[in-house]
Scaffold this motif. Structure first.
Motif, PDB file in Angstrom:
ATOM      1  N   ARG A  95      25.571  -5.424  28.682  1.00  0.00           N
ATOM      2  CA  ARG A  95      24.928  -4.802  29.841  1.00  0.00           C
ATOM      3  C   ARG A  95      23.883  -3.781  29.404  1.00  0.00           C
ATOM      4  NH1 ARG A  95      28.079  -2.149  35.067  1.00  0.00           N
ATOM      5  NH2 ARG A  95      26.211  -1.804  36.345  1.00  0.00           N
ATOM      6  N   GLU A  99      19.833  -3.983  30.202  1.00  0.00           N
ATOM      7  CA  GLU A  99      19.133  -2.889  30.888  1.00  0.00           C
ATOM      8  C   GLU A  99      17.975  -2.375  30.044  1.00  0.00           C
ATOM      9  OE1 GLU A  99      22.302  -0.171  31.651  1.00  0.00           O
ATOM     10  OE2 GLU A  99      22.861  -1.121  33.570  1.00  0.00           O
ATOM     11  N   TYR A 103      16.193  -5.892  32.461  1.00  0.00           N
ATOM     12  CA  TYR A 103      16.921  -6.718  33.419  1.00  0.00           C
ATOM     13  C   TYR A 103      17.606  -5.824  34.453  1.00  0.00           C
ATOM     14  CZ  TYR A 103      16.455 -10.717  30.245  1.00  0.00           C
ATOM     15  OH  TYR A 103      15.967 -11.729  29.462  1.00  0.00           O
ATOM     16  N   THR A 104      17.695  -6.316  35.676  1.00  0.00           N
ATOM     17  CA  THR A 104      18.432  -5.612  36.726  1.00  0.00           C
ATOM     18  C   THR A 104      19.532  -6.521  37.257  1.00  0.00           C
ATOM     19  OG1 THR A 104      16.850  -6.361  38.407  1.00  0.00           O
ATOM     20  CG2 THR A 104      16.472  -4.194  37.420  1.00  0.00           C
ATOM     21  N   GLU A 105      20.636  -5.907  37.636  1.00  0.00           N
ATOM     22  CA  GLU A 105      21.777  -6.693  38.094  1.00  0.00           C
ATOM     23  C   GLU A 105      21.471  -7.341  39.437  1.00  0.00           C
ATOM     24  OE1 GLU A 105      26.140  -5.674  37.302  1.00  0.00           O
ATOM     25  OE2 GLU A 105      25.828  -4.989  39.366  1.00  0.00           O
ATOM     26  N   ARG A 106      21.774  -8.635  39.536  1.00  0.00           N
ATOM     27  CA  ARG A 106      21.534  -9.384  40.761  1.00  0.00           C
ATOM     28  C   ARG A 106      22.825  -9.781  41.454  1.00  0.00           C
ATOM     29  NH1 ARG A 106      19.425 -13.801  41.777  1.00  0.00           N
ATOM     30  NH2 ARG A 106      20.007 -15.012  39.948  1.00  0.00           N
ATOM     31  N   SER A 152      17.280  -9.798  46.088  1.00  0.00           N
ATOM     32  CA  SER A 152      17.750  -9.524  44.729  1.00  0.00           C
ATOM     33  C   SER A 152      16.616  -9.554  43.711  1.00  0.00           C
ATOM     34  CB  SER A 152      18.828 -10.545  44.322  1.00  0.00           C
ATOM     35  OG  SER A 152      18.258 -11.809  44.042  1.00  0.00           O
ATOM     36  N   SER A 254      24.624  -7.948  44.210  1.00  0.00           N
ATOM     37  CA  SER A 254      25.027  -6.587  43.869  1.00  0.00           C
ATOM     38  C   SER A 254      24.635  -5.569  44.932  1.00  0.00           C
ATOM     39  CB  SER A 254      24.410  -6.193  42.520  1.00  0.00           C
ATOM     40  OG  SER A 254      24.812  -7.078  41.508  1.00  0.00           O
ATOM     41  N   MET A 275      22.326 -10.708  35.485  1.00  0.00           N
ATOM     42  CA  MET A 275      21.145  -9.838  35.545  1.00  0.00           C
ATOM     43  C   MET A 275      19.911 -10.694  35.309  1.00  0.00           C
ATOM     44  SD  MET A 275      22.672  -6.545  33.433  1.00  0.00           S
ATOM     45  CE  MET A 275      21.368  -5.422  33.936  1.00  0.00           C
ATOM     46  N   LYS A 277      15.200 -10.922  35.413  1.00  0.00           N
ATOM     47  CA  LYS A 277      13.887 -10.290  35.498  1.00  0.00           C
ATOM     48  C   LYS A 277      12.800 -11.361  35.529  1.00  0.00           C
ATOM     49  CE  LYS A 277      12.750  -9.555  30.595  1.00  0.00           C
ATOM     50  NZ  LYS A 277      12.440  -8.521  29.571  1.00  0.00           N
TER      51      LYS A 277
END
Length: 280
Positions: A95, A99, A103-106, A152, A254, A275, A277
């Motif tokens: 994780r 980050e 990347y962002t959590e989806r 998302s 999320s 996650m 992007k």
């Protein structure tokens, strides 16, 4: 030292028309780990995925970071517009790496081991979604999925293509698709309160147990906040147990904190995080 990717196996063609390949992460030509890149088509766009990322020698030296960045370049060369990564819920290192790379959590994957079925409130009625209701239900379900995907961070064109692809694949025979439960929940006067789409055997897991999957649970906007989402989830559990399936999973975006809290209150635990992007 130079860190590069080297093909570990021939490129594979996926049933969907995409492609996949396993790579070695090498330092000065010596393997120190590996990963897999995959590309799947959604309409006229390709969606990338990085999976099976591992460093077996010399961890904490940035090798996973360089490997992931090199994998992104592979996916760009394959004309992918987006990339997702997924990892087990307790993998804090993965994780943190995701980050760091933007990347962002989806989404979250959540699972529940089922026991005895809970009773639904007496005033509620369950009815199957038949041919007369299927068309309108499908359009509403697609619209909700599109809203969640774009919310998302997925671009609208890619989201629309994914919506069409997923529904054509998973509901290949409409309301009569085998292994699928489509249900509506109504009150004593027959007023529609919400709907459920459940796949009773999404996969067979490593221990031989079948895993069912909640594809969609939706409460009509004017009836939200009255516990009907919980009732639909209890209905999903009853359907699973009646079919002899004792494990139920789901995806939740999320950003949908209300749904996440509901599932947690029902005993669902997060097993994987997804996650993503843009590669543009």
């Amino acid at each position: 030292m130079t860190t590069t990717l080297r093909p570990e196996s021939p490129e594979e063609l996926l049933p969907s028309g995409g492609r996949s390949r396993r790579w070695l992460i090498c330092v000065n030509g010596r393997p120190v780990g590996g990963l897999r890149t995959s590309a799947r088509p959604y309409g006229d766009q390709l969606w990338g995925e990085i999976s099976q990322l591992e460093v077996t020698e010399g961890r904490r030296r940035g090798r996973a970071t360089v490997g992931a960045l090199a994998a992104e370049e592979v996916l760009r060369a394959w004309d992918c517009r987006r990339v997702d990564v997924s990892f087990s819920a307790g993998n804090d290192a993965a994780r943190g790496l995701a980050e760091t790379l933007g990347y962002t959590e989806r989404m979250l994957n959540m699972v529940q081991e089922l026991a005895q079925p809970a009773d639904l409130p007496m005033e509620l009625t369950v009815r199957p979604i038949g041919p007369e209701r299927y068309g309108s239900w499908l359009e509403q379900t697609k619209a909700g999925y599109l809203h969640d995907l774009t919310g998302s961070g997925v671009g609208e064109q890619a989201a629309r293509a994914k919506v069409e692809n997923d529904h054509q694949r998973l509901l290949c025979e409409g309301h009569a698709t085998p292994g699928t439960a489509l249900r509506e929940l109504t009150d004593a006067q027959g007023v529609l309160l919400g709907s459920l789409w459940l796949t009773l055997r999404q996969e067979v897991q490593s221990d031989g147990e079948a895993l069912a999957w909640v594809m969609s649970v939706a409460v009509e906007p004017e009836h939200r906040g009255h516990g009907y989402g919980r009732a639909l989830m209890l209905l999903a559990e009853r359907e699973c147990l009646a079919a002899g399936v004792r494990r139920l999973g789901l995806n939740v975006f999320s950003g949908n904190t209300v749904a996440v809290r509901l599932y947690e209150s029902l005993g669902y635990r997060t097993t994987r995080r997804i996650m993503g992007k843009s590669l543009a």
